[in-house]
Design a protein around this motif. Structure first.
Motif, short mmCIF file in Angstrom:
data_model
loop_
_atom_site.label_atom_id
_atom_site.label_comp_id
_atom_site.label_asym_id
_atom_site.label_seq_id
_atom_site.Cartn_x
_atom_site.Cartn_y
_atom_site.Cartn_z
N ARG A 165 19.71 41.42 -37.92
CA ARG A 165 21.08 40.90 -37.79
C ARG A 165 21.56 41.11 -36.35
NH1 ARG A 165 23.68 41.63 -43.42
NH2 ARG A 165 25.67 41.87 -42.35
N GLY A 166 22.40 40.18 -35.90
CA GLY A 166 23.00 40.32 -34.58
C GLY A 166 22.01 40.10 -33.46
N SER A 167 22.08 40.93 -32.44
CA SER A 167 21.28 40.75 -31.24
C SER A 167 19.85 41.22 -31.45
CB SER A 167 21.91 41.54 -30.08
OG SER A 167 21.90 42.92 -30.38
N GLU A 168 18.96 40.81 -30.54
CA GLU A 168 17.59 41.29 -30.54
C GLU A 168 17.58 42.75 -30.09
OE1 GLU A 168 14.65 39.50 -27.77
OE2 GLU A 168 13.82 38.67 -29.63
N LYS A 169 16.85 43.60 -30.81
CA LYS A 169 16.92 45.03 -30.57
C LYS A 169 15.54 45.62 -30.32
CE LYS A 169 20.80 45.33 -33.82
NZ LYS A 169 20.81 43.87 -34.07
N ILE A 170 15.53 46.71 -29.57
CA ILE A 170 14.33 47.51 -29.38
C ILE A 170 14.64 48.92 -29.87
CG2 ILE A 170 12.71 48.50 -27.70
CD1 ILE A 170 13.29 46.13 -25.88
N LEU A 171 13.72 49.47 -30.67
CA LEU A 171 13.83 50.85 -31.12
C LEU A 171 12.86 51.71 -30.32
CD1 LEU A 171 14.51 53.22 -33.12
CD2 LEU A 171 12.65 52.33 -34.56
N TYR A 172 13.37 52.79 -29.74
CA TYR A 172 12.51 53.80 -29.14
C TYR A 172 12.54 55.02 -30.06
CZ TYR A 172 12.55 50.98 -24.91
OH TYR A 172 12.41 49.95 -24.00
N LEU A 173 11.37 55.36 -30.57
CA LEU A 173 11.26 56.42 -31.58
C LEU A 173 10.29 57.49 -31.09
CD1 LEU A 173 10.99 56.08 -35.40
CD2 LEU A 173 9.26 57.41 -34.20
N ALA A 174 10.76 58.74 -31.07
CA ALA A 174 9.92 59.88 -30.71
C ALA A 174 9.66 60.70 -31.97
CB ALA A 174 10.60 60.74 -29.64
N LEU A 175 8.43 61.15 -32.13
CA LEU A 175 8.08 61.96 -33.29
C LEU A 175 7.13 63.06 -32.89
CD1 LEU A 175 4.95 61.23 -34.44
CD2 LEU A 175 6.09 59.05 -34.84
N GLU A 176 7.15 64.12 -33.68
CA GLU A 176 6.23 65.23 -33.49
C GLU A 176 5.28 65.26 -34.67
OE1 GLU A 176 6.29 70.07 -32.70
OE2 GLU A 176 8.15 69.00 -33.17
N LYS A 177 3.99 65.22 -34.37
CA LYS A 177 2.98 65.28 -35.42
C LYS A 177 2.75 66.75 -35.80
CE LYS A 177 -0.63 62.60 -34.83
NZ LYS A 177 -1.79 61.96 -34.14
N ARG A 178 3.12 67.09 -37.03
CA ARG A 178 2.96 68.46 -37.52
C ARG A 178 1.79 68.51 -38.49
NH1 ARG A 178 8.56 67.65 -37.49
NH2 ARG A 178 9.61 68.88 -35.90
N TYR A 179 0.87 69.40 -38.23
CA TYR A 179 -0.38 69.42 -38.97
C TYR A 179 -0.37 70.50 -40.05
CZ TYR A 179 -2.27 66.38 -35.34
OH TYR A 179 -2.50 65.33 -34.49
N ASN A 180 -0.86 70.13 -41.24
CA ASN A 180 -1.04 71.06 -42.34
C ASN A 180 -2.36 70.78 -43.03
OD1 ASN A 180 1.47 72.73 -42.66
ND2 ASN A 180 2.42 70.70 -42.69
N PHE A 181 -2.86 71.78 -43.73
CA PHE A 181 -4.07 71.57 -44.52
C PHE A 181 -3.68 70.89 -45.82
CE2 PHE A 181 -7.33 72.71 -47.60
CZ PHE A 181 -8.48 72.36 -46.90
N SER A 182 -4.33 69.77 -46.11
CA SER A 182 -4.05 69.00 -47.32
C SER A 182 -5.11 69.27 -48.38
CB SER A 182 -4.02 67.49 -46.98
OG SER A 182 -4.00 66.72 -48.16
N LEU A 183 -4.66 69.69 -49.56
CA LEU A 183 -5.59 69.89 -50.67
C LEU A 183 -6.16 68.57 -51.15
CD1 LEU A 183 -3.72 72.66 -52.72
CD2 LEU A 183 -5.73 72.93 -51.26
N ASP A 184 -5.37 67.50 -51.03
CA ASP A 184 -5.85 66.19 -51.47
C ASP A 184 -6.97 65.68 -50.57
OD1 ASP A 184 -4.03 66.14 -53.55
OD2 ASP A 184 -2.48 65.15 -52.34
#
Length: 342
Positions: free
Chosen positions: A251-270
């Motif tokens: 909707r509305g104007s053309e937009k750009i999203l800048y997204l920062a994330l931190e990858k947090r690691y865990n041991f997965s039983l699955d």
């Protein structure tokens, strides 16, 4: 387990602590104020104290508020020819419950704030824009963007988080007083569809401080830049996030999203291995250029994601270690066959 594979949230029981807060008093009651220093263009007035240059704050009597109690800031002219150091004050808690992690400062927010500073010093892309920060938490990124933007909507959900978020532009009023930026804290719950509900009360005193007006929704839909930091940690919330994002960006104007994330690691039983929780689910929403072209040919919409090289972005904010587990993404949305934004 190697350091980069350890989860970087520490805490006991239901309480968690951001690694950014390591060194803060662990059992502090109530909010804590941290100072984050970074360069500021030299058009801000300065004074000398104890042989050190410091930012000189304009008189607080010049502050003004709108009818909703939001801070109205006057913008300085952009001048990056010479830089001084300034201190940004951010109110936060040292620990929090999982539902209230927005009360803390997280690593990805500092990285995204560095990116905002980088763009502000090296281009005019953010000058005079209308922007919207999603899942803002303390509002650190939106406050930094207020140095150059025309209007910033800082959004999150929950009374405690919104109250704390609203306090931070006020704390930095002296720093920001040379700007004409309109900073508005508004509630945006991703469990509800966009656009948010509009309160029908005509009197400002009867409306919720963080409610939207029809004109504000229209203005937010005209935003060209969206920002989000550390909002990827739950598959359910990621689904809700992209649902709101799809409606907002179409909707509305053309937009750009800048997204920062931190990858947090865990041991997965699955999986019986160390994995970054929620990261694969986040990536499933993004298409590269080749995938986008195939979907576009079929008339299907898609989010196009491009990971940015953090090695090309200087670290302006001093009080953190960037590490190797933070990523920054540039994301656009094409509701039908369209050309990519470069």
């Amino acid at each position: 387990m190697e350091e980069e594979e350890e989860e970087e949230i520490e805490g006991k029981g239901d309480e968690v602590m951001s690694e950014v807060h390591l060194g803060c008093p662990p059992h502090l009651q109530g909010p804590y104020i941290s100072h984050f220093t970074f360069p500021l263009p030299s058009s801000t007035a300065i004074c000398r104290h104890n042989d050190q240059l410091q930012v000189e704050a304009p008189s607080s009597q010049l502050l003004s508020l709108d009818d909703d109690g939001d801070l109205v800031l006057s913008r300085r002219k952009n001048d990056s020819s010479n830089c001084l150091n300034c201190s940004l004050m951010i109110q936060h808690t040292v620990t929090s419950s999982l539902p209230n992690v927005g009360l803390q400062v997280w690593l990805a927010a500092l990285v995204l704030a560095d990116f905002v500073l980088y763009k502000s010093f090296n281009s005019s892309d953010f000058n005079g824009i209308t922007a919207l920060e999603l899942g803002a938490g303390t509002g650190l990124v939106g406050t930094v963007l207020a140095l150059v933007a025309r209007s910033v909507f800082v959004t999150d959900t929950g009374a405690d988080i919104l109250d704390n978020c609203a306090a931070n532009p006020q704390l930095n009023a002296r720093l920001l007083n040379d700007h004409t930026t309109d900073v508005r804290v508004r509630e945006l719950d991703w469990q509800e569809p966009w656009p948010p509900r509009v309160q029908t009360c005509t009197s400002p005193s009867q409306r919720s401080r963080y409610s939207w007006t029809s004109s504000e929704i229209e203005e937010a839909e005209g935003a060209t830049i969206l920002l989000a930091a550390d909002v990827i940690y739950s598959d359910e919330l990621t689904d809700s996030f992209f649902s709101v994002l799809e409606r907002l960006m179409s909707r509305g104007s053309e937009k750009i999203l800048y997204l920062a994330l931190e990858k947090r690691y865990n041991f997965s039983l699955d999986d019986l291995e160390v994995v970054a929780n929620g990261y694969a689910h986040f990536r499933s929403f993004l298409k590269d250029e080749e995938e986008h072209e195939k979907l576009g040919a079929e008339g299907l919409s898609s989010f196009i994601g491009k990971q940015l090289d953090l090695g090309q972005i200087p670290q302006y904010i001093r009080e953190y270690e960037r590490g190797n587990n933070v990523e920054l993404w540039k994301i656009t949305y094409c509701p039908m066959k369209c050309s990519l934004i470069t």
